[in-house]
Enzyme design. Structure first.
Site, PDB file in Angstrom:
ATOM      1  N   LYS A  50       8.842 -10.111   4.018  1.00 55.96           N
ATOM      2  CA  LYS A  50       7.570 -10.739   3.647  1.00 55.96           C
ATOM      3  C   LYS A  50       7.574 -11.160   2.184  1.00 55.96           C
ATOM      4  CE  LYS A  50       4.708  -8.432   7.108  1.00 55.96           C
ATOM      5  NZ  LYS A  50       3.579  -7.509   7.340  1.00 55.96           N
ATOM      6  N   SER A  67       4.349  -6.132   2.059  1.00 55.02           N
ATOM      7  CA  SER A  67       4.116  -4.776   2.530  1.00 55.02           C
ATOM      8  C   SER A  67       3.936  -4.768   4.034  1.00 55.02           C
ATOM      9  CB  SER A  67       2.865  -4.194   1.852  1.00 55.02           C
ATOM     10  OG  SER A  67       2.664  -2.853   2.228  1.00 55.02           O
ATOM     11  N   ASP A  68       4.240  -3.624   4.638  1.00 58.74           N
ATOM     12  CA  ASP A  68       3.984  -3.460   6.061  1.00 58.74           C
ATOM     13  C   ASP A  68       3.721  -1.993   6.338  1.00 58.74           C
ATOM     14  OD1 ASP A  68       4.045  -5.230   8.572  1.00 58.74           O
ATOM     15  OD2 ASP A  68       5.035  -3.380   9.211  1.00 58.74           O
ATOM     16  N   THR A  69       2.936  -1.742   7.386  1.00 59.75           N
ATOM     17  CA  THR A  69       2.586  -0.392   7.789  1.00 59.75           C
ATOM     18  C   THR A  69       2.814  -0.248   9.284  1.00 59.75           C
ATOM     19  OG1 THR A  69       0.883  -0.247   6.062  1.00 59.75           O
ATOM     20  CG2 THR A  69       0.704   1.304   7.900  1.00 59.75           C
ATOM     21  N   ALA A 104       5.763   0.469   3.687  1.00 61.77           N
ATOM     22  CA  ALA A 104       6.777   0.017   2.739  1.00 61.77           C
ATOM     23  C   ALA A 104       6.184  -1.085   1.878  1.00 61.77           C
ATOM     24  CB  ALA A 104       8.007  -0.503   3.475  1.00 61.77           C
TER      25      ALA A 104
END
Length: 185
Positions: A50, A67-69, A104
């Protein structure tokens, strides 16, 4: 200039809490794990991808956050529920148990990249089938990893967390600020 490669209103609100001015940039990527990819590797790759996608749309000296969750139980990734049946399956796995929320963050400026992975344990109370049905009808779980929002109605299912509340919501504030401090002098 600082950019956030995310459409998530939760990430936008959290980044605003750091008091930094930023703009949004397109940073969409395909969110599909590779075969045998560990959840930690998957979420970290998505954050990196991203930030890289966002970097393509800005100047080389601009800073981009990706970011990613994801929610993980028994090494199984729980994405956003596809439908009510999917949510029921998710809650069957998490009800009365602990699961992990992995977030992250990747910060990129040109070729420079710094990243961090934050893991938080979330403890759910036992949730009845009727409660899952009522929760689905609120509309909240439809676009949430793991099918719940800790900062919303879904918070009532959480008995305890060990880790970062802001990371569970979508952006770990402390760790993000530490990463940004490496780029912003």
């Amino acid at each position: 200039m600082l950019y956030l490669a995310s459409k998530s209103p939760r990430r936008q609100a959290l980044l605003s809490q750091l008091g930094m001015e930023f703009e949004l940039v397109e940073g969409s990527v395909v969110e599909t794990p590779y075969a045998d990819e560990l959840p930690e590797d998957y979420v970290t790759r998505l954050a990196r991808d991203k930030s890289a996608a966002g970097q393509k749309n800005v100047a080389a000296d601009d800073i981009v956050i990706g970011s990613d969750t994801i929610v993980v139980v028994d090494q199984r990734i729980l994405e956003k529920p596809k439908d009510f049946d999917d949510l029921q399956t998710m809650f069957a796995r998490t009800s009365g148990r602990v699961h992990q929320v992995l977030t992250a963050v990747a910060v990129r400026q040109g070729q420079a990249l710094e990243q961090v992975l934050v893991s938080s344990d979330v403890y759910f109370r036992s949730v009845s089938a009727l409660e899952v049905q009522s929760y689905w009808q609120t509309g909240e779980p439809q676009d949430k990893a793991g099918g719940y929002a800790i900062q919303g109605i879904g918070g009532k299912f959480v008995t305890r967390i060990d880790g970062s509340y802001s990371a569970i919501v979508g952006l770990p504030l402390y760790e993000t600020e530490q990463l940004l401090n490496r780029f912003i002098k």
